[in-house]
Design a protein around this motif. Structure first.
Motif, PDB file in Angstrom:
ATOM      1  N   TRP A 183      39.906  10.471  44.822  1.00 17.25           N
ATOM      2  CA  TRP A 183      38.898  12.080  45.792  1.00 17.25           C
ATOM      3  C   TRP A 183      39.326  13.328  46.073  1.00 17.25           C
ATOM      4  CZ3 TRP A 183      35.344   8.720  50.401  1.00 17.25           C
ATOM      5  CH2 TRP A 183      34.586   7.521  49.577  1.00 17.25           C
ATOM      6  N   ALA A 186      40.032  14.927  43.009  1.00 17.42           N
ATOM      7  CA  ALA A 186      38.280  15.771  42.513  1.00 17.42           C
ATOM      8  C   ALA A 186      37.233  16.796  43.633  1.00 17.42           C
ATOM      9  CB  ALA A 186      37.033  14.232  42.795  1.00 17.42           C
TER      10      ALA A 186
ATOM     11  N   PRO B  78      35.217   9.411  40.045  1.00 15.23           N
ATOM     12  CA  PRO B  78      35.243  10.619  40.686  1.00 15.23           C
ATOM     13  C   PRO B  78      35.924  11.761  40.103  1.00 15.23           C
ATOM     14  CG  PRO B  78      35.528   8.754  42.300  1.00 15.23           C
ATOM     15  CD  PRO B  78      35.473   8.822  41.161  1.00 15.23           C
ATOM     16  N   ALA B  82      33.965  14.955  38.976  1.00 22.32           N
ATOM     17  CA  ALA B  82      34.467  16.116  39.049  1.00 22.32           C
ATOM     18  C   ALA B  82      34.629  17.313  38.031  1.00 22.32           C
ATOM     19  CB  ALA B  82      35.835  16.389  39.821  1.00 22.32           C
ATOM     20  N   GLY B 135      28.971  14.736  37.347  1.00 19.33           N
ATOM     21  CA  GLY B 135      28.723  16.074  37.644  1.00 19.33           C
ATOM     22  C   GLY B 135      28.989  17.607  37.466  1.00 19.33           C
ATOM     23  N   VAL B 156      31.810  14.101  47.285  1.00 16.70           N
ATOM     24  CA  VAL B 156      32.964  13.601  46.441  1.00 16.70           C
ATOM     25  C   VAL B 156      32.960  12.373  47.588  1.00 16.70           C
ATOM     26  CG1 VAL B 156      34.929  12.844  46.234  1.00 16.70           C
ATOM     27  CG2 VAL B 156      34.413  15.192  45.267  1.00 16.70           C
ATOM     28  N   THR B 159      29.192   9.886  46.524  1.00 15.55           N
ATOM     29  CA  THR B 159      29.325   9.867  45.281  1.00 15.55           C
ATOM     30  C   THR B 159      30.494   8.384  45.691  1.00 15.55           C
ATOM     31  OG1 THR B 159      29.705  11.336  44.152  1.00 15.55           O
ATOM     32  CG2 THR B 159      30.324   9.770  43.232  1.00 15.55           C
ATOM     33  N   GLY B 160      31.785   8.463  46.329  1.00 18.30           N
ATOM     34  CA  GLY B 160      32.544   7.831  46.627  1.00 18.30           C
ATOM     35  C   GLY B 160      31.795   5.979  47.487  1.00 18.30           C
ATOM     36  N   HIS B 163      29.582   4.005  44.910  1.00 18.69           N
ATOM     37  CA  HIS B 163      30.229   3.209  44.692  1.00 18.69           C
ATOM     38  C   HIS B 163      30.743   1.643  45.419  1.00 18.69           C
ATOM     39  CE1 HIS B 163      31.953   6.291  41.820  1.00 18.69           C
ATOM     40  NE2 HIS B 163      30.901   5.886  41.143  1.00 18.69           N
TER      41      HIS B 163
END
Lengths: 200, 202
Positions: A183, A186, B78, B82, B135, B156, B159-160, B163
């Motif tokens: 993360w 990213a 991710p 990104a 992305g 981010v 998004t995580g 998941h």
């Protein structure tokens, strides 16, 4: 040799992409040391790379964790004093995104690094971020003792995070640390794009 | 070996020095739009049902596949997503983004419905390929005056968490009824993807 040339090329391209640095300072009303402490926790540009380095150090074991614990705040303070004395930040805006990207990728990959390498990463990161903090404090006409607050907060945060990671025993917890690293990487990649666009 | 690593790291640090030689002033300023940037980033991935279904499907599929896919997919998605956002930010065009997002819902839903078990590299490639579209579509939509960093953190994180939601739902895979339910859910995602595709092409 080829890898070294690549690293030098990447760093050179960063150096040729300069712009004014924007330092973020927090005013608590409690004095410069407390301003420094709150600065770290209110400024994600600095907070997330510190967490990333602590995660990486923790993944690499207690020796790496201990070295990073002392190397990071000392380098941050040294860089901060140098930046404060110079009063100007020479670094390009994309430089902080490189901390996110490099440290996050290393944590996500769970790459085994020797303790001296982790310490060197801590020193480089501390010098760069500290320099930006010091130059920002000088430009704002604030007291340099704010750097002591920042360094102290970094010591505390790095100690807690890296010790927490070292203590992890379940395999899934180590995976969770790697996910956190991905993360952060990213975010660094997006940050690099934003700095390219001039939207930081 | 150890000395060599130290030498390389020192060489990298020395290579950074040219950056210190280019002087420009440092500016301190009030941070405005920070919270709004974070909240916008957090909201963006959940603002479109096509994105939500595709990202949850990644988690569902990971849970069906088990280790190591269950952790490999959330680590890689991710980063690749990104990268898609980065391409958008530096101005690299990606044609048919909405079609790609809709196609991701169709394919990922179908994979969950079929409980497909391709080789790990192929699964990661499929997920990574579609992550670029997600992305590119969402990573660049920062409103004026807001922080790019905080937007990215929110984006981010959301998004995580999508998941993680998919993986948590996918834990019902351990029961027979759960396996059936997951396959029905995958079919529903694929059907929704067909609708999104029709809308994107209309």
């Amino acid at each position: 040799m080829k890898r070294r040339a690549l690293v030098a090329g990447a760093c050179g391209s960063l150096a040729l992409w300069p712009a004014a640095a924007h330092a973020h300072l927090v005013t608590t009303g409690l004095g410069p040391v407390y301003d420094g402490i709150s600065h770290l926790f209110m400024t994600f540009d600095d907070l997330i790379p510190v967490v990333a380095l602590a995660l990486l150090a923790g993944l690499n074991g207690p020796t790496a964790g201990r070295r990073a614990l002392f190397a990071l705040p000392v380098a941050w303070l040294a860089g901060g004093v140098a930046g404060y004395l110079s009063g100007i930040a020479h670094l390009p805006p994309g430089v902080t995104s490189m901390s996110f990207l490099a440290l996050g990728t290393l944590a996500a990959a769970d790459r085994r690094l020797s303790p001296p390498v982790v310490a060197i990463l801590a020193v480089v990161m501390g010098l760069v971020h500290g320099w930006l903090n010091g130059a920002g404090i000088a430009a704002a006409g604030r007291e340099a003792t704010g750097l002591v607050g920042i360094a102290g907060a970094i010591f505390l945060l790095a100690a807690l995070v890296s010790a927490g990671v070292v203590a992890l025993r379940q395999p899934w917890t180590r995976i969770a640390v790697r996910v956190a690293g991905s993360w952060i990487a990213a975010i660094g990649l997006l940050l690099l794009g934003w700095s390219w666009r001039g939207r930081l | 070996m150890r000395t060599d690593l130290i030498r390389r790291a020192v060489a990298g640090a020395v290579a950074l020095l040219p950056g210190l030689l280019l002087a420009l002033p440092a500016w301190a300023h009030v941070q405005q739009g920070q919270a709004a940037g974070f909240l916008n980033g957090l909201r963006h991935p959940v603002s479109g049902l096509d994105h939500v279904l595709a990202m949850v499907s990644v988690g569902l599929w990971g849970a069906q596949l088990g280790a190591p896919a269950i952790w490999l997919l959330p680590v890689t998605f991710p980063l690749v997503m990104a990268f898609g956002g980065f391409l958008g930010l530096v101005g690299v065009p990606l044609p048919g983004v909405e079609v790609g997002v809709a196609a991701s819902a169709i394919l990922l839903g179908s994979l969950v419905a079929a409980e497909a078990r391709p080789p790990l590299w192929l699964g990661a490639t499929v997920v990574g390929f579609f992550a670029v579209f997600h992305g590119h579509a969402h990573g660049t939509e920062l409103p004026a005056g807001q922080s790019g960093l905080l937007y990215s953190v929110g984006f981010v994180t959301a998004t995580g968490l999508l998941h993680a939601t998919g993986i948590a739902i996918g834990l019902i895979h351990r029961w027979a009824w759960g396996r059936t339910a997951l396959r029905f859910a995958g079919a529903a995602v694929a059907a929704s993807g067909v609708y999104f595709l029709w809308r994107a092409l209309a």
